[in-house]
Design a protein around this motif. Structure first.
Motif, mmCIF file in Angstrom:
data_model
loop_
_atom_site.group_PDB
_atom_site.id
_atom_site.type_symbol
_atom_site.label_atom_id
_atom_site.label_comp_id
_atom_site.label_asym_id
_atom_site.label_seq_id
_atom_site.Cartn_x
_atom_site.Cartn_y
_atom_site.Cartn_z
ATOM 1 N N ALA A 164 0.832 -1.206 0.000
ATOM 2 C CA ALA A 164 0.000 0.000 0.000
ATOM 3 C C ALA A 164 0.867 1.256 0.000
ATOM 4 O O ALA A 164 0.552 2.237 -0.699
ATOM 5 C CB ALA A 164 -0.927 -0.009 1.213
ATOM 6 N N ARG A 165 1.948 1.232 0.749
ATOM 7 C CA ARG A 165 2.841 2.400 0.763
ATOM 8 C C ARG A 165 3.476 2.599 -0.612
ATOM 9 O O ARG A 165 3.542 3.718 -1.133
ATOM 10 C CB ARG A 165 3.920 2.229 1.826
ATOM 11 N N ARG A 166 3.932 1.492 -1.213
ATOM 12 C CA ARG A 166 4.543 1.573 -2.545
ATOM 13 C C ARG A 166 3.554 2.135 -3.558
ATOM 14 O O ARG A 166 3.885 3.064 -4.318
ATOM 15 C CB ARG A 166 4.985 0.176 -2.962
ATOM 16 N N ASP A 167 2.339 1.613 -3.588
ATOM 17 C CA ASP A 167 1.371 2.035 -4.599
ATOM 18 C C ASP A 167 0.820 3.427 -4.330
ATOM 19 O O ASP A 167 0.379 4.112 -5.257
ATOM 20 C CB ASP A 167 0.235 1.012 -4.694
ATOM 21 N N THR A 168 0.841 3.859 -3.067
ATOM 22 C CA THR A 168 0.455 5.245 -2.776
ATOM 23 C C THR A 168 1.395 6.205 -3.487
ATOM 24 O O THR A 168 0.955 7.173 -4.121
ATOM 25 C CB THR A 168 0.479 5.501 -1.262
ATOM 26 N N LEU A 218 -11.723 -7.407 3.684
ATOM 27 C CA LEU A 218 -12.128 -6.228 4.447
ATOM 28 C C LEU A 218 -10.941 -5.668 5.223
ATOM 29 O O LEU A 218 -10.797 -4.445 5.358
ATOM 30 C CB LEU A 218 -13.278 -6.587 5.390
ATOM 31 N N PHE A 219 -10.075 -6.543 5.719
ATOM 32 C CA PHE A 219 -8.901 -6.058 6.442
ATOM 33 C C PHE A 219 -7.985 -5.245 5.526
ATOM 34 O O PHE A 219 -7.378 -4.260 5.964
ATOM 35 C CB PHE A 219 -8.118 -7.219 7.056
ATOM 36 N N VAL A 220 -7.887 -5.631 4.253
ATOM 37 C CA VAL A 220 -7.086 -4.846 3.311
ATOM 38 C C VAL A 220 -7.607 -3.415 3.267
ATOM 39 O O VAL A 220 -6.833 -2.437 3.312
ATOM 40 C CB VAL A 220 -7.112 -5.476 1.906
ATOM 41 N N HIS A 221 -8.918 -3.275 3.187
ATOM 42 C CA HIS A 221 -9.532 -1.949 3.177
ATOM 43 C C HIS A 221 -9.193 -1.174 4.450
ATOM 44 O O HIS A 221 -8.797 -0.003 4.388
ATOM 45 C CB HIS A 221 -11.054 -2.076 3.040
ATOM 46 N N VAL A 222 -9.340 -1.804 5.607
ATOM 47 C CA VAL A 222 -9.110 -1.102 6.871
ATOM 48 C C VAL A 222 -7.644 -0.716 7.025
ATOM 49 O O VAL A 222 -7.320 0.373 7.524
ATOM 50 C CB VAL A 222 -9.597 -1.951 8.062
ATOM 51 N N LEU A 223 -6.739 -1.574 6.579
ATOM 52 C CA LEU A 223 -5.320 -1.243 6.646
ATOM 53 C C LEU A 223 -4.990 -0.044 5.763
ATOM 54 O O LEU A 223 -4.260 0.871 6.182
ATOM 55 C CB LEU A 223 -4.486 -2.458 6.239
ATOM 56 N N CYS A 224 -5.541 -0.026 4.546
ATOM 57 C CA CYS A 224 -5.351 1.149 3.677
ATOM 58 C C CYS A 224 -5.967 2.389 4.319
ATOM 59 O O CYS A 224 -5.406 3.495 4.230
ATOM 60 C CB CYS A 224 -5.971 0.905 2.306
ATOM 61 N N HIS A 225 -7.115 2.239 4.946
ATOM 62 C CA HIS A 225 -7.795 3.347 5.628
ATOM 63 C C HIS A 225 -6.883 3.956 6.685
ATOM 64 O O HIS A 225 -6.724 5.179 6.763
ATOM 65 C CB HIS A 225 -9.085 2.820 6.267
ATOM 66 N N GLU A 226 -6.296 3.127 7.511
ATOM 67 C CA GLU A 226 -5.502 3.641 8.626
ATOM 68 C C GLU A 226 -4.119 4.126 8.200
ATOM 69 O O GLU A 226 -3.554 5.012 8.847
ATOM 70 C CB GLU A 226 -5.351 2.573 9.711
ATOM 71 N N ALA A 227 -3.586 3.557 7.107
ATOM 72 C CA ALA A 227 -2.199 3.851 6.753
ATOM 73 C C ALA A 227 -2.055 4.546 5.407
ATOM 74 O O ALA A 227 -1.929 5.764 5.319
ATOM 75 C CB ALA A 227 -1.382 2.556 6.791
ATOM 76 N N TYR A 228 -2.065 3.767 4.329
ATOM 77 C CA TYR A 228 -1.752 4.295 2.997
ATOM 78 C C TYR A 228 -2.821 3.911 1.983
ATOM 79 O O TYR A 228 -3.128 2.737 1.863
ATOM 80 C CB TYR A 228 -0.405 3.735 2.512
ATOM 81 N N PRO A 229 -3.395 4.866 1.291
ATOM 82 C CA PRO A 229 -3.166 6.313 1.382
ATOM 83 C C PRO A 229 -4.184 6.999 2.298
ATOM 84 O O PRO A 229 -4.794 8.002 1.937
ATOM 85 C CB PRO A 229 -3.323 6.766 -0.068
ATOM 86 N N GLY A 230 -4.377 6.417 3.501
ATOM 87 C CA GLY A 230 -5.364 6.909 4.452
ATOM 88 C C GLY A 230 -4.781 7.826 5.513
ATOM 89 O O GLY A 230 -3.994 8.725 5.218
ATOM 90 N N GLY A 267 -11.981 10.133 2.971
ATOM 91 C CA GLY A 267 -10.813 9.876 2.145
ATOM 92 C C GLY A 267 -10.219 8.505 2.422
ATOM 93 O O GLY A 267 -10.054 7.687 1.503
ATOM 94 N N PRO A 268 -9.895 8.198 3.679
ATOM 95 C CA PRO A 268 -9.402 6.854 4.003
ATOM 96 C C PRO A 268 -10.399 5.744 3.688
ATOM 97 O O PRO A 268 -9.997 4.631 3.345
ATOM 98 C CB PRO A 268 -9.124 6.954 5.508
ATOM 99 N N GLU A 269 -11.706 6.034 3.780
ATOM 100 C CA GLU A 269 -12.698 5.016 3.451
ATOM 101 C C GLU A 269 -12.667 4.649 1.962
ATOM 102 O O GLU A 269 -13.148 3.581 1.567
ATOM 103 C CB GLU A 269 -14.098 5.502 3.834
ATOM 104 N N VAL A 270 -12.112 5.505 1.129
ATOM 105 C CA VAL A 270 -12.014 5.228 -0.303
ATOM 106 C C VAL A 270 -10.555 4.991 -0.699
ATOM 107 O O VAL A 270 -10.236 4.828 -1.871
ATOM 108 C CB VAL A 270 -12.646 6.383 -1.121
ATOM 109 N N ALA A 271 -9.672 4.922 0.285
ATOM 110 C CA ALA A 271 -8.228 4.864 0.020
ATOM 111 C C ALA A 271 -7.831 3.673 -0.843
ATOM 112 O O ALA A 271 -7.039 3.815 -1.778
ATOM 113 C CB ALA A 271 -7.461 4.847 1.343
#
Length: 408
Positions: A164-168, A218-230, A267-271
């Motif tokens: 997620a960090r790389r693709d952000t 769903l965890f993939v979504h939440v991880l992106c939400h909290e971190a990158y690009p969230g 924003g993080p919800e759509v990250a």
């Protein structure tokens, strides 16, 4: 470079003093501060609600002489701050009025047609993934086969975090120099699913509730939400922009119970979608879309239960049953009830459902080209917004009216 301000330097600092002081004055009631990050060197000095109100009066008089986006943004924040003051004064105001003042959202029941649409989407998509029978049977089998709990959640998430960090940086924006997550760990005995904390200098940490049974997609979504690009991305970028004189003092903090909450959560919800991971015809993309559909269906029940419980129209048992009927696991439904009846979260809980809807509907207008995507990312990442100013900005940038609160 001198700090950017929407008013003037003295008024800007006075407003940050007011909101940080309000955060401290609310700590006994809420059990935690309202301010989660403060990029300025302003410290709270106001020791009473009367002093905070006096500061807000002064700021309001200066804002009246401004115009355009700065005025609209500051007027929204001032209304939000005064609403929090009214909560701390125990003024007898209707629940929906408080939500409107804090989030600039008309908190109403989500139509059942939205739940029906998502049930149909789940049924079709899970069928394509090989799950048979009625949607209830499909969901049960899918959750059983694709869920993790305990330390396995964090172990599995390590590579997702790196990807997620790389693709952000490849698809959304460049992260500030030195940015990173110092701790990515599990936590138990909490009512939330995940949490990020910004610690300054572009650094932060992540905690995830490992008592939960996590459906992997769903965890993939939440991880992106909290971190990158969230959240971690927003926090670090705003800190860097402030240091460069490109982010106003009046917005150089993050506060719970504030008109900025829906955009900050939306924003993080759509990250994950910003990264494009859920797009295309692959089995992996379809699985991620099913994780989102499952979440959205549960969120409808959570949002409606939040409204009904806080207006005295529904009991705890009825709320939990409603959520379970929308496929929320009973343990998660119990935690959600504790969350949306919490003295702090009750007035900002609508930020999750509505924030996701507002930002997702907005992003649809800018997905046609890379230049349009970057215009949108400038809008959401590099410009301070309340709910109302974001809706206005999307309409202006896309050249047509924008009403994310209307359902087809």
């Amino acid at each position: 470079m001198p700090p950017l301000v929407y008013t003037d330097p003295a008024t800007a600092r006075l407003y940050v003093d007011a909101v940080t002081s309000l955060s401290e004055l609310g700590r006994p009631r809420f059990g935690r501060p309202l301010i989660l990050a403060n990029y300025t060197d302003v410290v709270p000095t106001l020791t009473s609600l009367e002093a905070v109100e006096g500061a807000l009066d002064t700021v309001e008089s200066v804002v009246a002489d401004t115009s355009g986006h700065p005025r609209a943004y500051m007027e929204a924040l001032l209304r939000g701050s005064r609403t929090v003051v009214s909560v701390l004064r125990d003024e007898d105001r209707p629940y929906r009025e408080l939500v409107q003042g804090i989030l600039e959202i008309d908190h109403v029941p989500i139509p059942e047609s939205e739940a029906d649409r998502l049930r149909a989407e789940l049924h079709e998509g899970l069928g394509l993934l090989g799950y048979e029978g009625r949607v209830e049977r499909q969901v049960d089998a899918w959750l059983e086969e694709t869920s993790l709990t305990g330390d396995a959640v964090i172990e599995w998430g390590q590579q997702i975090l790196a990807d997620a960090r790389r693709d952000t940086e490849l698809k959304v924006l460049k992260l500030p120099p030195g940015e990173g997550v110092d701790s990515f760990t599990g936590i138990r005995d909490v009512h939330y699913s995940g949490r990020s904390q910004y610690t300054g200098n572009a650094r932060g940490w992540l905690h995830f509730n490992i008592d939960k049974a996590w459906q992997r997609d769903l965890f993939v979504h939440v991880l992106c939400h909290e971190a990158y690009p969230g959240h971690q991305t927003f926090y670090a970028l705003w800190d860097a922009l402030y240091g460069e004189g490109r982010w106003p003092v009046e917005a150089a903090y993050y506060q719970l119970n504030n008109p900025t909450n829906a955009v900050f959560e939306g924003g993080p919800e759509v990250a994950m979608h910003f990264l494009g991971w859920d797009e295309g015809d692959t089995k992996e993309a379809l699985a991620l879309r099913m994780g989102l559909a499952y979440m959205d269906l549960g969120r409808i029940a959570m949002n409606n239960a939040c409204l009904a419980c806080n207006t005295g129209e529904m009991t705890r048992a009825e709320a939990v049953d409603l959520m379970v009927d929308h496929f929320v696991l009973r343990a998660d439904a119990e935690r959600a009830y504790e969350f949306f009846t919490d003295s702090l979260a009750r007035t900002n809980y609508a930020q999750y459902y509505y924030g996701r809807r507002i930002v997702n509907e907005a992003f649809k207008r800018f997905e046609g080209s890379e230049s349009d995507r970057q215009r949108f990312f400038d809008l959401i990442y590099r410009t301070p917004h309340s709910t109302s100013t974001f809706v206005t900005a999307v309409a202006e940038a896309s050249g047509e009216p924008f009403d994310p609160f209307t359902y087809a």
